[in-house]
Design an enzyme around this catalytic site. Sequence first.
Site, PDB file in Angstrom:
ATOM      1  N   HIS A 198       4.379 -11.158  -7.952  1.00 59.01           N
ATOM      2  CA  HIS A 198       5.617 -11.422  -7.225  1.00 59.01           C
ATOM      3  C   HIS A 198       6.681 -10.366  -7.554  1.00 59.01           C
ATOM      4  CE1 HIS A 198       8.179 -14.080  -5.004  1.00 59.01           C
ATOM      5  NE2 HIS A 198       9.103 -13.947  -5.930  1.00 59.01           N
ATOM      6  N   GLU A 440     -17.214   3.565   6.927  1.00 58.73           N
ATOM      7  CA  GLU A 440     -17.018   3.816   5.497  1.00 58.73           C
ATOM      8  C   GLU A 440     -18.343   3.861   4.737  1.00 58.73           C
ATOM      9  OE1 GLU A 440     -14.481   0.737   3.867  1.00 58.73           O
ATOM     10  OE2 GLU A 440     -15.471  -0.844   5.014  1.00 58.73           O
ATOM     11  N   ASP A 464     -13.948   4.366   0.730  1.00 55.74           N
ATOM     12  CA  ASP A 464     -15.349   4.025   0.483  1.00 55.74           C
ATOM     13  C   ASP A 464     -16.292   5.108   0.984  1.00 55.74           C
ATOM     14  OD1 ASP A 464     -15.515   1.604  -0.949  1.00 55.74           O
ATOM     15  OD2 ASP A 464     -14.747   0.539   0.803  1.00 55.74           O
ATOM     16  N   CYS A 511      -7.830   5.209   8.014  1.00 57.91           N
ATOM     17  CA  CYS A 511      -6.956   4.319   7.255  1.00 57.91           C
ATOM     18  C   CYS A 511      -7.182   4.408   5.745  1.00 57.91           C
ATOM     19  CB  CYS A 511      -7.121   2.877   7.733  1.00 57.91           C
ATOM     20  SG  CYS A 511      -8.765   2.225   7.440  1.00 57.91           S
TER      21      CYS A 511
HETATM   22  C1  PEP Z   1     -11.451   2.453   2.744  1.00 57.62           C
HETATM   23  O1  PEP Z   1     -12.530   2.178   2.207  1.00 57.62           O
HETATM   24  O2  PEP Z   1     -11.083   3.625   2.986  1.00 57.62           O
HETATM   25  C2  PEP Z   1     -10.511   1.391   3.104  1.00 57.62           C
HETATM   26  C3  PEP Z   1      -9.417   1.651   3.771  1.00 57.62           C
HETATM   27  O3  PEP Z   1     -10.813   0.131   2.695  1.00 57.62           O
HETATM   28  P1  PEP Z   1     -10.545  -0.424   1.219  1.00 57.62           P
HETATM   29  O4  PEP Z   1      -9.708   0.604   0.481  1.00 57.62           O
HETATM   30  O5  PEP Z   1      -9.868  -1.719   1.399  1.00 57.62           O
HETATM   31  O6  PEP Z   1     -11.935  -0.549   0.678  1.00 57.62           O
HETATM   32 MG    MG Z   2     -13.272   0.149   2.188  1.00 59.84          MG
END
Ligand code: PEP
Ligand code: MG
Length: 590
Positions: A198, A440, A464, A511
């Site tokens: 928090h 990924e 990943d 992302c």
């Molecule tokens: C990733 O693997 O790049 C991703 C955005 O997912 P996470 O970091 O939640 O595994």
């Molecule tokens: Mg990931």
Amino acid sequence: MLNTNESEIRLHGINVSPGICIGKAYLVGKEGVDVVDKYFISKENLQNEVKRFKSAVKRAKDKLQEIIETTPEELKQHIHILETHKVLYKDKMLYGKTVETIEKELVNAEWALKKVVSNVKKMFNSMPDPYLQGRMADIVHVSDSIMQNLIGAETLDIGAIGKRVILVAADLSPAETSQIQLEKIKGLITDFGGKTSHTGIIARTLEIPAVLGLEKATNLIKNDDIIIVDGTAGVVIVHPSDKTLIQFEEWQSNYERQKAVITRNSHLPAKTTDGVNLEVMGNIELPEEVVSVINYGGDGIGLYRTEFQYLNQRDFPDEHDLFDNYKDVVEVMAPNPVTIRTLDISGDKSVSYASNSDEKNPVLGLRGIRYCLKNPDVFKTQLRAVLRASAFGPVRILLPMISSHDEVLAAKKILNQAADSLDKENILFDENIEVGIMIEVPSAVIMADVMAKDVDFFSIGTNDLIQYSLAVDRVNRQVAHLYQPLNPAIIRMIKYVADIAKNQDVKVCMCGEMAGDPVNIPILLGLGINNLSMNPQSIPVIKRIIRALNVKDAAVLVKEVLKETSETGIMELLVEAYDNVLFDLGFSGL
Ligand code: PEP
Ligand code: MG
């Protein structure tokens, strides 16, 4: 700034809220709370002692109510935690047991409370579930505030601190954190807590530098010590040398100047000098973070990691809870889109109630979509909640950890079942909701042309993808030097996916963390990745970089990059072509 002669100490913790601050430490003690005397009460005084305890509880509860009523507007969204604490004051385990101990053992209220709390701690410690650990922290905060009233200790009134200080605490209770006033508190550091605590969330909401989980800050730091908090790097420096002070003062003013300039323009579109518009969106883990995405000029949510709501529970959340959360996020973000990624639990984000076996190699185990396909009820509940939220603004569904085409088909089948069930109940949702997959896992890259036929978009998860392609554990410090986003193998994979997306008219987003690092932007632009999603604080910087680049030059650079055989070679090309641009913008990290 005055410096003492004591030698400089560097502490490393968790970088919870970025920025640098320098100032005097203000220790938030719980003096007396841990050391209490035991004494016996005569039978005649028993009722008085119970009354004394009850009145301490009442005062603590009244104070909490006052805090709830005077919580600043920008923190009102966090009040539900304080409401939970109000209920805990009358909790049987705490309140009932303390009164019982006073009466049965004829001991003073302080001792009885201490005994009860220590039993509760023992019980909770034997159950390392994050949900239960969180509840234990709540009980400790509540019992500390009762104890402070019992022993007549000054309760900390953060709202009353009259000078600009850096708070140093073992832990801050939600009630304490909620009183933080920006003009008084420069930053905060604690021994416990992490990114999703928090305190961490509030620090990010208020944008004050914070480093948590330092373990021994309260042992090493005294009131009025000069300290530096680097919330970006997760470092705290106690008794900085003059040289360190000068260096950090310079970094701090650079950081603030840069942030002010960048943030001022963060609402400008991410349009290249040759007129190509990119979408720059934010990654969030908690609904509260949506506000940061908007403040930093994000064009939507490119990745809503939904695990948090599962990690902090005793059991799977129900459809209604999930729906409430998603609807909040969607309504706040509308008309911009929200990409809700379905559950990526298990693997390294293990959930005690959901794990059914001890996996030797959880990162290669029953995680993400694999878990959901094996537990269709859990999956369907989440999908129904996501679909229902899509009636309140644009929503996209993102499937994590896809490693085969069959998984896409199986997931879509369950999605159709969820949609049918809502149809039957006459519940509204977006019938044309877009469905995408995370790219990924290397097999998803290779099969991207096949997958493209069944999805609306790809989202490249480089965190990943790098881990699985280069066989480098993303959290292992021993091999961190091998974890290279600019490794030629990674660049080629991204190109492969981007080309397929272009040819088959499927949108492509990135992302992973790679998208939020300014250095990578010229290459991503040249590869045709025109939708990026990142941690909200990086959005203004990335948008600014994009506004200084053009696609034509980036495409020329990429041609050369693809001939390189090592990340060093790629880096040299970047330095040659872009050091000036990045340097002018204050990112000479090349
Ligand atoms: C990733 O693997 O790049 C991703 C955005 O997912 P996470 O970091 O939640 O595994
Ligand atoms: Mg990931």
